[in-house]
Structures are given as C-alpha cells and as structure tokens.
Enzyme design. Sequence first.
Site, PDB file in Angstrom:
ATOM      1  N   SER A   1       0.848  -1.185   0.000  1.00  0.00           N
ATOM      2  CA  SER A   1       0.000   0.000   0.000  1.00  0.00           C
ATOM      3  C   SER A   1       0.891   1.245   0.000  1.00  0.00           C
ATOM      4  O   SER A   1       1.689   1.430  -0.912  1.00  0.00           O
ATOM      5  CB  SER A   1      -0.957  -0.039   1.192  1.00  0.00           C
TER       6      SER A   1
ATOM      7  N   ASP B   1      -9.648  -3.535  -5.759  1.00  0.00           N
ATOM      8  CA  ASP B   1      -9.115  -2.687  -4.693  1.00  0.00           C
ATOM      9  C   ASP B   1      -9.633  -1.263  -4.876  1.00  0.00           C
ATOM     10  O   ASP B   1      -9.467  -0.662  -5.934  1.00  0.00           O
ATOM     11  CB  ASP B   1      -7.583  -2.704  -4.752  1.00  0.00           C
TER      12      ASP B   1
ATOM     13  N   HIS C   1      -8.381  -4.681  -1.380  1.00  0.00           N
ATOM     14  CA  HIS C   1      -7.112  -4.146  -0.891  1.00  0.00           C
ATOM     15  C   HIS C   1      -6.380  -5.142  -0.001  1.00  0.00           C
ATOM     16  O   HIS C   1      -5.151  -5.186   0.008  1.00  0.00           O
ATOM     17  CB  HIS C   1      -7.373  -2.850  -0.114  1.00  0.00           C
TER      18      HIS C   1
END
Length: 720
Positions: free
Chosen positions: A574, A660, A692
Amino acid sequence: MSQARRSVVSVINEAPASPTPPVAARRIVQRTHHGDTFDDPYEWLRDKDDPDVIAHLEAENAYTTARTAHLEGLRGRIFEEIKGRTQETDLSVPVRMGSWWYYGRTVEGKQYGIHCRAPLASEDDWTPPELTADVPVPGEQVLLDGNVEAEGHEFFSLGTFEVSKDGTLLLYGVDVAGDERYTLRLREIASGRELDDVIEGTFAGASLSPDGRNVVYTTVDDAWRPDTVWLHEIGTPTDHDVKLFHEPDDHFWVGADFTRSDRYLTIGAGSSITSEEWLLDADYLRGEPRLVWPRVEGVEYGSEHAVIDGEDVLFVLHNGPAATGEQALDFELVRVSASDPTGERTVVIPHESGRRLLGVSTFRDWGVVGYRRDGLTRLGLLGYATGAVDELTFDEPLYDVGTAGNPEWAPPLLRIGYGSFVTPGTVYDYELASGERLLRKQQPVLGGYDPADYAQERVWATADDGTKVPISLVYKTSFGGVGDAPRPVHLYGYGSYEHSIDPAFSIARLSALDRGVVFAVAHVRGGGEMGRAWYENGKTLTKKNTFTDFVACARHLVDIGITTPDRMVAEGGSAGGLLMGAVANLAPHLFGGILAVVPFVDALTSILDPSLPLTVIEWDEWGDPLHDPEVYAYMKSYTPYENVQDAAYPPILAVTSLNDTRVLYVEPAKWVARLREVEVDAILKCEMSAGHGGVSGRYNAWRERAFELAWLLDRLGVAD
C-alpha cells in the site's frame, strides 16, 4: 544504457526458455498542471471495463505464472509448512457480553471462521470457559458460519458483526466483491430467521442501538468517502431511514458508535489532521447532536464517556494547546463535564514530549490508557480518584500490547492482547483487585516451535540528516548471531499515516527464519513508532525522509556485516508499496529484489484527481498538488511511476487486486509497463476477485503468502 544494464539484459535475452512479457500499448494521455505537461502512455489501463485492459491483466498473470513455474514445488512446501504449524481446528478465548460467552471457531478444511456463543454459568461468572476443539460446548449456538455465507462467492468479507444487548438479534454486513461495500442484514437468533431489513451499499462498522430497535450505519459518496450517518428503525422500509449527520467537507470522513456505557452515540468526523465529535443521547437518537469541541484545523481529539461521583464526564484526548500553553504534539488527556464540554478542563495526563498518548478506554470504575514510549506500546491503568497511571510491565525487549475484547461496562477483569516477534499472540485477563495477570491462551504453533530458538533485537541506523532510525531484527540463532557473517535479509517498511509496524508473531515468517533469513523492520519516519514528530517529519513536504531513512537502514545492515545487497529483498504494501517504488529508483543497487504489494506507485496521478476514492482526504497526508505548485513539483520528484530511470534495477514482483478501492490496480499495472521499457525484470500478479486486503479465506491467504515468500526466498538464494 550502462554496461551493467546491458549485461543483465544480455543474460535475460540469452535464456531460451524465458517467456516473453506482455507489452502494453502506448496510448498517450496528456496531464497538464502548473505549466508542466506529462505524457502518460499507460493511463488507458485505468478502465477496467475495457476488454483490452482485462486481456492485458490476464496476460500479465499468465506471464507471472510462467516466470514462477520453477517455484511451484517451493510454494507447495511453504503452504504445507504454514498449514502444518497452524492448529486448523481451534477456538478463540470467549468474551463475555450480557448473559453469554462469545467466541469463534475455525475448522480444519474450512476457509472462514464460525461465530458462536454459549451461556454463562451464572451472573457472577467472569472466568471464560476453557474450550477444547473436540469437546462439545454445553448450550453452544452458532450465530454465523462464514463458510455457509461465502458459498457461491469467490470473495467474502465480514464488515459488521454485532449482537443486540438482549442477545436476540444479530446484525451483520457482508462484502462479496472486495470493494468494501457491505450489505447489512438482521437475523433473529432463536429461530435463525432473516428479517426483511436489508441495507445495501454501506460502509463497515454498523451498530445496533442499546435498546435493539435501531441500526446506525454510514454510507459513502462517489469518492468512497464515508460522509453520512443514518438511523434505520428495524422493521421499517429503508427509504424511511433518518439522516443523523452529513459531512459536506471532502477532507473529512465520518463514523459513529455507542459509548461502552450505552449513554451516548458518538458521531465523529475527521481528516488526517483535524477532528470533531457530536453526542446524541442513546435513548433519543432522533434528537439534535451536541457538539463536543468545535473543529480547529490541526487539532485532533477523541472523547470517552464515564460517570464519576454521579456526574457524566468526558475524557478527551487531544493535541491542541496544552495546559502549559505549548502544543500537545504527543497529546494530552483532560476531563470535562459532558453537559458543558467546552467548559473547564481538568488535566488528567499532561503532555510529555516523547510519550505519545494513543487512546483511552473508560469503564465504570476505572480506565485504561494506551501510549507509546521508546518505540514500544504501553498500557496503564487509570485511577479515576487520583488520576494516577499504573503501567503494566513486560520482560521482553521488543513487544506489542493492547486491550482486546472488553465490551462490558463494569468488568472485574481487563482483557489484554500481547505478543512479540518470537512470542505468539497471547491473551491475558488482568484482575483489577489483585493485580494478577491470568493467562487465557497463547496462539498454538505446531511442529515443535520453541521461542528460545529465536532472538529479537533492535539496531539503529543514521539517516542522511543525522536522525537515528530504529531497525527491529528477528532471526533463528542456530544460524549464528547477526553480524557474524552476511545473512539473507528480508527488510520490511511502511512509513505513512503514523502507522507503526509493531513487533508481532507470524507463523508464515517461520518458513523464512528457518531457512536462515533475518527479518528486519525499518521503522522509518512517516510512521508513528517514535511519536508524533516522527510522523510529521515523514509526510507532505518532508515525505522523502521516509525513503532516505529506508535506504539508510538498508545501507546500515550492509555496513555492519548483517547482509550484502544481493542477499537483501525489500517488501512494503500500500503506502509501503510507494516506499518500495521510491527506493527502487533511489538505490536499486542495494537490493536483490523488491516485493511491492498493492503498491501506491502512481501517487501523483491519483492525488491530482479529486474524483478518485479518498483523494481529497489524502491531501493532508501528501499535500495538495492540484492547487499547490510546490507540492506538485515535490511529489513529481519522487512518485515512482514518473521517476523510473534507465538503471540496473533488481527483479520486482508487484501484487495487486482488480477490485481494490484504496490503491487501484492500475497503479502497479502502469508501473510494471513503464519498468519494462527500461528492461527491468518486473512481474505483476493481479487477483481478479479480491480487494485491498488480497484474497479472502485463510487457505487462499496462505497460498498467496506462500507465492510471495517463494519468490522472495528465491531472490535471497535460499530456495530449497
């Protein structure tokens, strides 16, 4: 092209069995801001409804499968190691709420957990029953079986699970796409009957009112920002739902929850740097919310209700002006009257630089405070009468501790979760009257795991500006001490949103440690490990400190003899994936491989577009490049996609998910296409039915991690 680059390409080109990577078409889309024009050849990959995009992603997956085919056996062995060390049929420690003990089951061969409850032995029963997997639990009721709910779906995630105070209703929310949009349903527990109430498109974290008559939930706007709090009366049509609160400012998102005392519904609105709260009486939810403190830009606060000497009070944790007049950068805890929150403040815990107050939980007779000091989490018991904080102490040099599962208002025990890099997750009950710490359960690790075979320690690197940056290490001692001889190193980093990477045990990690790998965490600025200033010095126009800190940590591990560049692989996910892309550009020579999971590598494009999910909220973290040319130039100088250079990069594995909503799949897809232009050995793995957090289901997650670890171990030279 450099000679080193040519030699790498030559080796690749001479391998006759090497499959050909997909080549994305170049379709220039121009982006112009502040007098700067960027020609983006791969922006067309953003349209996932375009058949060409799906075909390209499928081609990438096929290429990755072919490129990693030689690791199939290793992946299988790692998966079996994870599975073999995990007690597949297990139960959690029961948590008391009302007249029931609530707990979860896992069953061998089943992907998802099973949520259960059993009745208390008596009203005075505060000792959780010791449950054994093969022994029936008297009076057990299965409330929700995730395996049943997931049938027919490739993805399944539970976003809300709450039982009414009287124990008769279950509220649950399900996402079957991975896009974090949940459908809320209500179930009558005694009969198993589903009520007609179905609420689509909600955000995670809905709540039942204390009287069990209403549901409080939030919905999101087109940019996936939770912006509205709703009240649904059970048994009525959803188009009759009442809007309790709406936040029009795109910088803020909202949430709501009931206090542990059941006295109030707290509605909170917050950005990355500013917050505001309102209270509603829980017995009159259609009333007018009362403001706690008005929002002031740059001031964050949160309140918890308590009753002291018969008076409703709020404990407010804030980083505004402290009683001394200084800014409470690491937060101060004060007490105010709930009837007049903006009135007189009583300081409970004064601001102390370097002691970052994290949160306070209030109970009928006492409170508990979480804080961070010297890079570690701490817990302290708060006496209401004296304001004294009694810190709980632990023996390990590195650990993580926090409260876990304390829904009751007046318990005689405090449930605590504890663990470290070498100590599996452990559940304690702390007995308030005696001060005794009661061990309830430690995560089982099968196969003869002995924590004494492993060691954890912390070393310190020096950043370019002289700042000391902590690095946590964990390793198996049978391979020698760190620094005795170069070892393969798996270096992990994150460094954003004040999120800390605290010591935590991992069964999957043992597959690397037992092959001689040293796992290291670079606690870089932008995270929260060393207090609020640590975060402030790694965001917006100081964001590059995050990247240079990580490079300094990698260089330090080489300089002190722990590893060599060709035996070090970096990983981040991320915002940590942005870190991976940035350090790949800054110091590609320092790493033998880079694993980037759902990486935020096209940061400037995303943060320039306020129509994308969460963009405006993110401006407090990264800056606003749309309106500020200085921020634009700064972000353009580091965003990984736009700074790929013709250099000898290490091999790169990027992992993403089609659905995501936080970091869109298009970012790593574009990045990999750009890396291929300069002949980088980059591969992309895109989950086509996930979000995600990756795939759902524990066995699927183990296989996914086995895939990543096999690639990582291969790059480290310790594949079987």
